[in-house]
Enzyme design. Sequence first.
Site, mmCIF file in Angstrom:
data_model
loop_
_atom_site.group_PDB
_atom_site.id
_atom_site.type_symbol
_atom_site.label_atom_id
_atom_site.label_comp_id
_atom_site.label_asym_id
_atom_site.label_seq_id
_atom_site.Cartn_x
_atom_site.Cartn_y
_atom_site.Cartn_z
ATOM 1 N N TYR A 161 -14.057 -3.471 10.598
ATOM 2 C CA TYR A 161 -12.299 -3.111 11.065
ATOM 3 C C TYR A 161 -11.439 -2.962 12.036
ATOM 4 O O TYR A 161 -11.056 -3.423 12.023
ATOM 5 C CB TYR A 161 -12.942 -0.929 10.478
ATOM 6 N N SER A 187 -4.702 -0.346 14.640
ATOM 7 C CA SER A 187 -5.136 0.818 14.837
ATOM 8 C C SER A 187 -5.782 0.954 16.121
ATOM 9 O O SER A 187 -5.727 -0.033 16.915
ATOM 10 C CB SER A 187 -6.499 1.559 14.037
ATOM 11 N N GLY A 222 0.742 -0.986 0.106
ATOM 12 C CA GLY A 222 0.231 -0.476 0.050
ATOM 13 C C GLY A 222 1.031 1.296 -0.286
ATOM 14 O O GLY A 222 0.561 2.020 0.623
ATOM 15 N N ALA A 223 1.896 1.411 -0.709
ATOM 16 C CA ALA A 223 2.764 2.754 -0.868
ATOM 17 C C ALA A 223 2.308 3.087 -1.772
ATOM 18 O O ALA A 223 3.462 4.371 -1.370
ATOM 19 C CB ALA A 223 4.289 2.075 -1.042
ATOM 20 N N SER A 268 0.780 5.925 -1.771
ATOM 21 C CA SER A 268 -0.391 6.826 -1.516
ATOM 22 C C SER A 268 -0.329 6.494 0.587
ATOM 23 O O SER A 268 -0.038 5.719 0.687
ATOM 24 C CB SER A 268 -2.123 6.634 -1.597
ATOM 25 N N GLY A 269 -1.392 7.645 0.512
ATOM 26 C CA GLY A 269 -1.185 8.043 2.334
ATOM 27 C C GLY A 269 0.205 7.455 3.210
ATOM 28 O O GLY A 269 1.550 8.175 3.213
ATOM 29 N N LEU A 270 -0.322 6.761 4.223
ATOM 30 C CA LEU A 270 0.683 6.362 4.928
ATOM 31 C C LEU A 270 1.981 6.183 4.404
ATOM 32 O O LEU A 270 3.314 5.632 4.947
ATOM 33 C CB LEU A 270 0.237 5.714 5.995
#
Length: 325
Positions: free
Chosen positions: A206, A181, A49-50, A52-54
């Site tokens: 989630y 989280s 998941g690189a 976008s975002g974190l």
Amino acid sequence: MALVATVAALLAALGGTVWLAARRFVGPSVRHGGGDSGLMHGKTVLITGANSGLGRATAAELLRLGARVIMGCRDRARAEEAAGQLRRELRQAGGPGPGSDAGEAGELVVRELDLASLRSEEPRLDVLINNAGIFQCPYMKTEDGFEMQFGVNHLGHFLLTNLLLGLLKSSAPSRIVVVSSKLYKYGDINFEDLNSEQSYNKSFCYSRSKLANILFTRELARRLEGTNVTVNVLHPGIVRTNLGRHIHIPLLVKPLFNLVSWAFFKTPVEGAQTSVYLASSPEVEGVSGKYFGDCKEEALLPKAMDESVARKLWDISEVMVGILK
């Protein structure tokens, strides 16, 4: 009296605005993995998941520390676009840019998440960062038939990590970082309905997937004892990213929400700091099975430390993803 009240309200609002602005522009400090620009030189890091975002912010920070960063992706076109933007931004910031022979900047590589290809093309893997995630989406299933949040946030990373363990062990000392989280606190592992076919609540599912991240990390740490491969889990805090794209905010409320997020939410760079810290800092060398926030170890609720639930979840996850012993 009405005039006094109005003036008082205006002064309070002005004071609040000044305080919020000061917080944003003076704001939380950024650690940059301890400040050593060459700290990760020679290290290969795979981040899911690189694009976008974190994940993107984590990639940028580790590149600045000299790492060879692999952007693990499913959509190669989007990843290549994100990689091009990262290279330009780093050059504009005054560095040589990833892939350059000058200076200490690392190398940026895009790879589709093809495990056979990863294992054959990569001679070593020093850090795996399980960052990709999906947040409170409507009920849908993955290609393999799993509830989307549990499938992407937990099962996908469970499978990826297990298939890369051989490479991580041969590259030891190596590290695994799992992004969870604080919302894990509101989740429970319902072994009778892991696929949410009996009932579905997007918030609960989630939270359950994030609780699964922690239980997975703790059980993996137990199994990796003596291998010189460590695994830790973190929460990044509340971060302004596109993770909340499935959350509907009424049009009239959006200005207030944007103000609150600007004032109180972390930027992606701020949110990425704990991931960077766990991936690179000498301070956590040899530390495994722990839960971190803001680059510090934090306590967990008892349900996240239940060893019997963690082992049962591991065994069931192995069956669900088709890992053969």
